[in-house]
Write a protein that holds these residues in place. Structure first.
Motif, PDB file in Angstrom:
ATOM      1  N   ILE A 150       0.780  -1.232  -0.363  1.00 42.57           N
ATOM      2  CA  ILE A 150      -0.674  -0.286   0.074  1.00 42.57           C
ATOM      3  C   ILE A 150       0.921   1.294   0.147  1.00 42.57           C
ATOM      4  O   ILE A 150       0.857   2.455  -1.170  1.00 42.57           O
ATOM      5  CB  ILE A 150      -0.959  -0.159   1.436  1.00 42.57           C
ATOM      6  CG1 ILE A 150      -1.688  -0.818   1.395  1.00 42.57           C
ATOM      7  CG2 ILE A 150      -1.330   1.286   1.984  1.00 42.57           C
ATOM      8  CD1 ILE A 150      -2.659  -0.968   2.295  1.00 42.57           C
ATOM      9  N   ARG A 167       2.753   1.515  -4.124  1.00 44.45           N
ATOM     10  CA  ARG A 167       1.646   1.690  -4.703  1.00 44.45           C
ATOM     11  C   ARG A 167       1.739   0.407  -6.336  1.00 44.45           C
ATOM     12  O   ARG A 167       2.199   0.359  -6.764  1.00 44.45           O
ATOM     13  CB  ARG A 167       1.958   3.151  -5.029  1.00 44.45           C
ATOM     14  CG  ARG A 167       0.947   3.495  -4.562  1.00 44.45           C
ATOM     15  CD  ARG A 167       0.712   5.307  -4.406  1.00 44.45           C
ATOM     16  NE  ARG A 167      -0.086   6.250  -3.503  1.00 44.45           N
ATOM     17  CZ  ARG A 167      -0.651   6.685  -2.926  1.00 44.45           C
ATOM     18  NH1 ARG A 167      -1.814   5.365  -2.746  1.00 44.45           N
ATOM     19  NH2 ARG A 167      -0.736   6.852  -2.148  1.00 44.45           N
ATOM     20  N   ARG A 221      -7.048  -3.908  -1.070  1.00 43.30           N
ATOM     21  CA  ARG A 221      -6.896  -3.782  -2.427  1.00 43.30           C
ATOM     22  C   ARG A 221      -4.857  -3.744  -2.501  1.00 43.30           C
ATOM     23  O   ARG A 221      -4.376  -2.835  -3.536  1.00 43.30           O
ATOM     24  CB  ARG A 221      -6.862  -2.548  -3.084  1.00 43.30           C
ATOM     25  CG  ARG A 221      -8.958  -2.386  -3.554  1.00 43.30           C
ATOM     26  CD  ARG A 221      -9.006  -1.216  -3.939  1.00 43.30           C
ATOM     27  NE  ARG A 221     -10.634  -0.390  -4.046  1.00 43.30           N
ATOM     28  CZ  ARG A 221     -11.325  -0.675  -3.376  1.00 43.30           C
ATOM     29  NH1 ARG A 221     -11.622   0.056  -1.841  1.00 43.30           N
ATOM     30  NH2 ARG A 221     -12.882  -0.777  -2.880  1.00 43.30           N
ATOM     31  N   PRO A 230      -1.961  -5.706  -3.512  1.00 48.47           N
ATOM     32  CA  PRO A 230      -1.669  -6.202  -4.513  1.00 48.47           C
ATOM     33  C   PRO A 230      -0.615  -7.378  -3.885  1.00 48.47           C
ATOM     34  O   PRO A 230       0.621  -6.844  -3.860  1.00 48.47           O
ATOM     35  CB  PRO A 230      -0.648  -5.268  -6.324  1.00 48.47           C
ATOM     36  CG  PRO A 230      -0.565  -3.686  -5.314  1.00 48.47           C
ATOM     37  CD  PRO A 230      -1.405  -3.928  -4.377  1.00 48.47           C
ATOM     38  N   SER A 268      -1.808  -7.177  -9.844  1.00 48.23           N
ATOM     39  CA  SER A 268      -1.510  -5.102 -10.110  1.00 48.23           C
ATOM     40  C   SER A 268      -2.985  -4.590 -10.841  1.00 48.23           C
ATOM     41  O   SER A 268      -3.560  -3.684 -10.648  1.00 48.23           O
ATOM     42  CB  SER A 268      -0.146  -5.294 -11.184  1.00 48.23           C
ATOM     43  OG  SER A 268       1.142  -5.389 -10.697  1.00 48.23           O
ATOM     44  N   GLY A 326      -5.810  -5.555  -7.412  1.00 47.87           N
ATOM     45  CA  GLY A 326      -5.730  -5.255  -6.524  1.00 47.87           C
ATOM     46  C   GLY A 326      -6.217  -6.285  -5.163  1.00 47.87           C
ATOM     47  O   GLY A 326      -6.561  -6.588  -4.672  1.00 47.87           O
ATOM     48  N   ALA A 354     -10.767   3.608  -2.475  1.00 51.53           N
ATOM     49  CA  ALA A 354      -9.921   3.775  -3.648  1.00 51.53           C
ATOM     50  C   ALA A 354      -9.803   5.091  -3.722  1.00 51.53           C
ATOM     51  O   ALA A 354      -9.057   5.037  -5.362  1.00 51.53           O
ATOM     52  CB  ALA A 354     -10.954   2.627  -4.506  1.00 51.53           C
ATOM     53  N   ASP A 399     -13.487  -1.035  -9.863  1.00 48.22           N
ATOM     54  CA  ASP A 399     -13.054  -2.522  -9.311  1.00 48.22           C
ATOM     55  C   ASP A 399     -14.867  -3.234  -9.739  1.00 48.22           C
ATOM     56  O   ASP A 399     -15.462  -2.553  -8.867  1.00 48.22           O
ATOM     57  CB  ASP A 399     -13.483  -2.376  -7.158  1.00 48.22           C
ATOM     58  CG  ASP A 399     -13.289  -3.445  -7.351  1.00 48.22           C
ATOM     59  OD1 ASP A 399     -13.784  -4.557  -7.376  1.00 48.22           O
ATOM     60  OD2 ASP A 399     -13.184  -4.001  -6.423  1.00 48.22           O
TER      61      ASP A 399
END
Length: 540
Positions: free
Chosen positions: A63, A66, A93, A95, A150, A153, A215, A306
């Motif tokens: 997170i 990113r 979310r 990754p 990626s 998420g 998000a 999403d």
């Protein structure tokens, strides 16, 4: 190295370097030894003492950076221990590329010791799961996992039998995978029909309102939503139980956090005939109450990248698109309205307790608010005092607030550690209840071992206060006891993490004045085990 001597492990290491997956979060077992032994010096190994901490640290790292983080788990036991944290990573979310060890491929048919039925063990929480058909396909599967993590998420799993690492890599021209995947934003023209429809709906509204979601938590998202809110002159709420802040919470148009029950939600949104949720579902709830989410006269719009979030949002209009570009275009398209004349409601900070009186959580939050830099990352896991923390410690920068979107405990200690390791330029403060802290207290060892200079503020009341409140709400007595004898400070010191016990306001102020100014440069974590009352100073 010739093709004949090049192994699957060699090819995988090259793939990981190309994908910038060079930090491995793990709690290893025998099925991972073949990969980890003699790890090259340009790869960093980060040990955690439980798989929940492994995934939690990687979640905070992903997170904060990113981009995807790399996790390695040990067959059934490791993956099973990590499922709750993987569920949190999915809803947050985050990754993650997750390598899961498996028994030797050559006798899997006999289900030997440590063989796992792994593909379905984590349920629907991984965004993608694959056990390659051949050892030579492992590097390409990892590249695909990076793409899936990626794109969607969440955690993408690659199951690797332990003997695969030493197999010949094969022809790299045949078994290679893309090193980079470009994801261009849609052309503005592609957004025009949806943009026109939503703009017309907003322009026709008597009293529009906005809801910010997790998000939308980045620089581009905040700027776009600020521009839209200021053009409309309308209030902006944060989604309930949002894991991250989607709007600056010290902005004049920020109205607070949405309630997580239908009666209060309906009443709050009733004055607004159009509500646009940006990067958040319509609308997240906690305890069930009958009735609709909003009054019949209130129309709702959800804007999200999403597809799953859109799928469970009972909105009147849904726009499936990258959020920030759409919101920025909408801000330019809608008509400007006069700003609200209503001043932003200021939350009164509690006065210091009288000498000899106990500390309350609000005293701690107020003291932190007076001292913390605007770019501090606050990681929260204190359910009984979360509303008070929201009120007194607003997020002032993107990633200013981070919490577990899934709601399970055990997130804050490892996530704060991972976030600090990922971005050592930003101060990180974890605010955690003592009950919550015990779920992944092992993460304190990793924080100390790897020089993650987090300030862990543990609010210790010796009980599960939120559960006590829920039991009281049912009109009964809880069967669980208090645990006043548990000392988080002693546990922390036993794990090699410095800790101090705080029992008075003067002690708190002295330590915060000493420590908070050092948080940007600090490499040694510190636990403040703060004795607090069960009550609150907060009046919403």
């Amino acid at each position: 190295m010739t093709t004949g001597s090049r192994t699957v492990r060699d090819a995988t290491l090259e793939m990981l370097r190309g994908l910038d997956l060079t930090t491995i979060f793990a709690n290893p077992g025998s099925t991972e030894v073949g990969f980890l032994t003699d790890l090259p010096e340009d790869l960093d190994f980060v040990l955690a003492l439980h798989e929940g901490s492994v995934v939690g640290m990687a979640t905070g790292w992903a997170i904060a950076r990113r981009r995807p983080a790399l996790v390695q788990l040990h067959t059934t036991a490791g993956l099973g221990n990590a499922v709750g944290a993987l569920a949190t990573a999915r809803v947050n979310r985050a990754p993650l590329v997750v390598l899961v060890g498996q028994q030797d491929r050559r006798h899997l048919a006999q289900e030997p010791f440590l063989a796992g039925r792994l593909e379905g063990l984590a349920g629907d929480y991984p965004v993608w799961v694959k056990q390659p058909e051949r050892a030579q396909d492992v590097p390409a599967a990892i590249a695909r996992a990076h793409h899936e993590a990626s794109t969607h998420g969440g955690p993408a799993l690659v199951i690797v039998p332990m003997d695969d690492w030493h197999q010949p890599a094969g022809d790299p021209a045949v078994h290679a995978a893309p090193r980079r995947v470009l994801r261009p934003a849609p052309a503005p023209a592609a957004l025009d029909p949806a943009l026109e429809e939503v703009a017309a709906l907003v322009d026709g509204a008597r009293s529009p309102a906005l809801v910010a979601g997790a998000a939308n938590d980045d620089e581009e998202g905040w700027a776009a939503l600020v521009a839209l809110a200021e053009r409309l002159g309308c209030p902006v709420w944060q989604e309930s139980f949002g894991a991250r802040a989607g709007f600056p919470q010290d902005h004049a148009l920020f109205a607070g956090h949405l309630p997580a029950d239908r009666p209060r939600l309906r009443a709050l949104l009733a004055p607004h005939d159009v509500v646009v949720a940006v990067g958040a579902p319509v609308f997240r709830q906690y305890q069930y109450h009958p009735g609709p989410l909003v009054e019949p006269a209130t129309r709702t719009v959800v804007v999200s990248a999403d597809a799953g979030e859109i799928g469970h949002s009972p909105a009147d209009v849904a726009v499936h698109t990258p959020v920030a570009p759409f919101v920025a275009a909408l801000a330019e398209r809608v008509r400007r309205r006069p700003g609200s004349d209503e001043p932003r409601r200021e939350v009164a900070r509690p006065l210091p307790p009288e000498p000899g009186r106990p500390l309350a959580p609000g005293h701690v939050f107020a003291a932190l608010a007076e001292r913390a830099a605007a770019d501090t990352i606050f990681v929260e896991e204190t359910p009984s005092s979360r509303p008070e923390m929201h009120a007194l410690l607003p997020a002032r920068r993107p990633l200013g607030f981070l919490s577990a979107a899934m709601g399970g405990l055990g997130f804050a200690l490892p996530a704060a550690t991972g976030a600090r390791m990922a971005d050592p330029r930003r101060p990180v403060v974890a605010v955690v209840g003592d009950g919550s802290a015990m779920y992944q207290v092992q993460a304190l060892w990793s924080a100390a071992r790897y020089g993650a200079g987090v300030l862990f503020v543990v609010l210790s009341n010796g009980r599960y206060a939120i559960m006590d409140r829920l039991a009281e709400g049912q009109g009964g007595k809880p069967p669980w006891p208090a645990f006043d004898e548990v000392s988080v400070a002693e546990v922390a010191r036993g794990l090699g993490c410095p800790a101090r016990r705080i029992t008075s306001y003067d002690d708190l102020i002295t330590v915060l004045d000493e420590v908070v100014p050092t948080l940007t440069e600090r490499t040694e974590p510190l636990v403040l085990d703060v004795e607090v009352t069960v009550g609150t100073t907060f009046a919403p």
